[in-house]
Design a protein around this motif. Structure first.
Motif, PDB file in Angstrom:
ATOM      1  N   GLN A 266      25.062 127.236  23.304  1.00 18.07           N
ATOM      2  CA  GLN A 266      26.299 127.152  22.512  1.00 18.07           C
ATOM      3  C   GLN A 266      27.008 125.815  22.730  1.00 18.07           C
ATOM      4  N   LEU A 267      26.224 124.750  22.807  1.00 15.69           N
ATOM      5  CA  LEU A 267      26.802 123.430  23.043  1.00 15.69           C
ATOM      6  C   LEU A 267      27.701 122.975  21.893  1.00 15.69           C
ATOM      7  N   ALA A 268      27.287 123.286  20.668  1.00 15.62           N
ATOM      8  CA  ALA A 268      28.098 122.856  19.522  1.00 15.62           C
ATOM      9  C   ALA A 268      29.481 123.510  19.567  1.00 15.62           C
ATOM     10  N   ARG A 269      29.485 124.815  19.851  1.00 16.18           N
ATOM     11  CA  ARG A 269      30.776 125.506  19.957  1.00 16.18           C
ATOM     12  C   ARG A 269      31.588 124.968  21.127  1.00 16.18           C
ATOM     13  N   THR A 270      30.895 124.664  22.218  1.00 13.61           N
ATOM     14  CA  THR A 270      31.570 124.109  23.401  1.00 13.61           C
ATOM     15  C   THR A 270      32.244 122.793  23.062  1.00 13.61           C
ATOM     16  N   ALA A 271      31.506 121.899  22.411  1.00 10.52           N
ATOM     17  CA  ALA A 271      32.068 120.588  22.065  1.00 10.52           C
ATOM     18  C   ALA A 271      33.261 120.736  21.128  1.00 10.52           C
ATOM     19  N   GLU A 272      33.174 121.696  20.214  1.00  9.81           N
ATOM     20  CA  GLU A 272      34.288 121.914  19.292  1.00  9.81           C
ATOM     21  C   GLU A 272      35.541 122.380  20.050  1.00  9.81           C
ATOM     22  N   LEU A 273      35.356 123.327  20.978  1.00  9.35           N
ATOM     23  CA  LEU A 273      36.472 123.818  21.785  1.00  9.35           C
ATOM     24  C   LEU A 273      37.109 122.690  22.598  1.00  9.35           C
ATOM     25  N   LEU A 274      36.248 121.878  23.202  1.00  7.99           N
ATOM     26  CA  LEU A 274      36.749 120.807  24.058  1.00  7.99           C
ATOM     27  C   LEU A 274      37.494 119.749  23.247  1.00  7.99           C
ATOM     28  N   ARG A 275      36.974 119.399  22.100  1.00 12.89           N
ATOM     29  CA  ARG A 275      37.645 118.385  21.267  1.00 12.89           C
ATOM     30  C   ARG A 275      38.988 118.907  20.746  1.00 12.89           C
ATOM     31  N   ARG A 276      39.027 120.176  20.437  1.00 11.88           N
ATOM     32  CA  ARG A 276      40.295 120.748  19.975  1.00 11.88           C
ATOM     33  C   ARG A 276      41.326 120.741  21.111  1.00 11.88           C
ATOM     34  N   SER A 277      40.863 121.067  22.297  1.00 12.78           N
ATOM     35  CA  SER A 277      41.754 121.060  23.459  1.00 12.78           C
ATOM     36  C   SER A 277      42.231 119.649  23.780  1.00 12.78           C
ATOM     37  N   TYR A 278      41.307 118.691  23.695  1.00 13.99           N
ATOM     38  CA  TYR A 278      41.666 117.300  24.002  1.00 13.99           C
ATOM     39  C   TYR A 278      42.661 116.756  22.982  1.00 13.99           C
ATOM     40  N   ALA A 279      42.498 117.125  21.713  1.00 16.23           N
ATOM     41  CA  ALA A 279      43.415 116.651  20.677  1.00 16.23           C
ATOM     42  C   ALA A 279      44.827 117.166  20.920  1.00 16.23           C
ATOM     43  N   ALA A 280      44.922 118.401  21.442  1.00 17.07           N
ATOM     44  CA  ALA A 280      46.244 118.970  21.721  1.00 17.07           C
ATOM     45  C   ALA A 280      46.863 118.359  22.968  1.00 17.07           C
ATOM     46  N   THR A 281      46.058 118.200  24.025  1.00 21.06           N
ATOM     47  CA  THR A 281      46.548 117.658  25.303  1.00 21.06           C
ATOM     48  C   THR A 281      45.452 116.825  25.936  1.00 21.06           C
ATOM     49  N   PRO A 282      45.511 115.502  25.812  1.00 17.12           N
ATOM     50  CA  PRO A 282      44.480 114.642  26.408  1.00 17.12           C
ATOM     51  C   PRO A 282      44.404 114.840  27.922  1.00 17.12           C
ATOM     52  N   SER A 283      43.184 114.884  28.430  1.00 16.24           N
ATOM     53  CA  SER A 283      42.955 115.092  29.861  1.00 16.24           C
ATOM     54  C   SER A 283      41.660 114.403  30.253  1.00 16.24           C
ATOM     55  N   ILE A 284      41.646 113.781  31.414  1.00 17.81           N
ATOM     56  CA  ILE A 284      40.438 113.093  31.872  1.00 17.81           C
ATOM     57  C   ILE A 284      39.309 114.088  32.129  1.00 17.81           C
ATOM     58  N   ASP A 285      39.640 115.287  32.620  1.00 19.78           N
ATOM     59  CA  ASP A 285      38.604 116.284  32.886  1.00 19.78           C
ATOM     60  C   ASP A 285      37.981 116.796  31.590  1.00 19.78           C
ATOM     61  N   VAL A 286      38.816 116.986  30.567  1.00 25.94           N
ATOM     62  CA  VAL A 286      38.286 117.433  29.271  1.00 25.94           C
ATOM     63  C   VAL A 286      37.487 116.306  28.626  1.00 25.94           C
ATOM     64  N   ALA A 287      37.974 115.069  28.738  1.00 28.65           N
ATOM     65  CA  ALA A 287      37.227 113.925  28.198  1.00 28.65           C
ATOM     66  C   ALA A 287      35.872 113.798  28.884  1.00 28.65           C
TER      67      ALA A 287
END
Length: 386
Positions: A266-287
């Motif tokens: 489920q890498l595609a879904r994972t990347a989508e979740l992470l990018r959505r989270s990063y767009a809301a609140t940038p974080s070095i760990d999420v990046a």
């Protein structure tokens, strides 16, 4: 021999005069003592204001000796002993007060509370607990229960802490729902570590989630438990729900989300979740997790690692620069390891977490600060991002 009544008539005024004179002497002595007692009291107060605690104690002892029935002097003396670290003497003063049959209800409660403080300062935890429990039903009850709660948390007696927290909540002293969820998480961890009982741990975590669906910790712990039982899909679903229910905690689970997402396809879904989270609140760990997901999905390394550059363009970061440099090929290979080590050394303190309540710093994330015992006082961000 005849009895002369004239002597009786003469003696009565003499006896009356002697009695009157004796009473005047007693009144005079009483006035002198009453004047001396407040004088000693004010002298002690003056010493106390001038931070001369030894002289203040001597003055208050003198005042107590002159007026042993004054409870205020005993309280002042007991507090002074406690501040001086003479806990045994403070205990004796307050126990003496409690032994007095003429002590009023208000002063008795006050003496019981002071005695509990003496035991706490002396480190006599069992006696302090007993003294604090005797304050139930008094005006000191909320303060006593909060102190008991702190004691049980420090000793990691989670069932007792939960009982006190529920009592405080029922008494209208605040909302302890989130703290009760933490206690259930601690009990779940103990069920796994000490009893090897994953079923009990799961029940506790699910109860915590039902009570606090937006809490991050029980969901993260439940995901870890499911992953340990090889239920990777269940673990992934729990971690994916963090983005909806507790988005501020995404940096804590981003890397694990990539690992389990890759294992479950489920890498595609994972990347989508992470990018959505990063767009809301940038974080070095999420990046960093986005870079990992892109690399795992087969993106060319040079293209995937541009994620660090994009993060630095938005949020200047020595941590991101270090991670980018660690992957980027350089022509001058000889200088690269030296520069890399220097940057890692400089970035290491910035990668810690810091308690917002007391400033305690740690390499790992804590749900309860080891320094001040506050719950969820660590922002899920590195020091560099604060």
């Amino acid at each position: 021999m005849e009895f002369d009544l004239s002597w009786i008539l003469l003696g009565v005024p003499i006896v009356f005069a002697l009695g009157w004179f004796a009473s005047r002497l007693d009144l005079r002595q009483l006035r002198i003592e009453n004047r001396q007692a407040p004088k000693a009291y004010f002298k002690g107060l003056n010493y106390l204001l001038n931070e001369q605690q030894d002289q203040a104690i001597d003055a208050f002892i003198e005042a107590v000796q002159r007026d042993p029935d004054t409870s205020e002097l005993h309280f002042a003396l007991g507090n002074l002993f406690r501040r001086r670290g003479e806990y045994e003497r403070a205990v004796r003063v307050h126990e003496h007060l409690l032994s007095r049959a003429d002590l009023g209800k208000s002063d008795r409660e006050r003496a019981q509370h002071a005695l509990a403080q003496d035991f706490l300062k002396a480190g006599l935890i069992d006696r302090a607990e007993d003294a604090l429990r005797k304050l139930a039903g008094t005006r000191y009850q909320p303060q006593a229960w909060l102190t008991l709660l702190s004691l049980y948390e420090r000793s990691r007696d989670w069932p007792q802490a939960a009982d006190i927290a529920r009592s405080l909540q029922q008494a209208g002293e605040g909302d302890f729902t989130a703290r009760l969820a933490h206690y259930q998480c601690e009990l779940a961890a103990a069920a796994l570590a000490k009893k090897n009982d994953p079923a009990a741990a799961r029940r506790l975590l699910e109860d915590a989630l039902q009570a606090t669906p937006d809490a991050a910790r029980p969901r993260i712990q439940l995901a870890g438990l499911l992953a340990a039982q090889d239920d990777l899909r269940g673990a992934f679903e729990q971690l994916a729900l963090v983005e909806r229910h507790a988005p501020q905690a995404m940096p804590l689970v981003a890397s694990e989300l990539v690992r389990i997402g890759q294992a479950t396809g489920q890498l595609a879904r994972t990347a989508e979740l992470l990018r959505r989270s990063y767009a809301a609140t940038p974080s070095i760990d999420v990046a960093d997790a986005i870079v990992q997901a892109d690399l795992a999905a087969g993106m060319p390394p040079a293209q995937a690692r541009e994620g660090y550059v994009r993060h630095m363009a938005q949020e200047p970061s020595l941590i991101a620069a270090t991670r980018w440099l660690g992957h980027e090929p350089f022509a001058r290979e000889g200088a690269h390891p030296v520069v890399q080590r220097s940057l890692e050394h400089a970035a290491r303190p910035l990668a810690r977490y810091r308690c917002a309540a007391c400033g305690f710093e740690a390499q790992g994330y804590f749900w309860q600060c080891p320094g001040c015992q506050a719950w969820e006082s660590f922002p899920p961000k590195r020091i560099e991002e604060l």
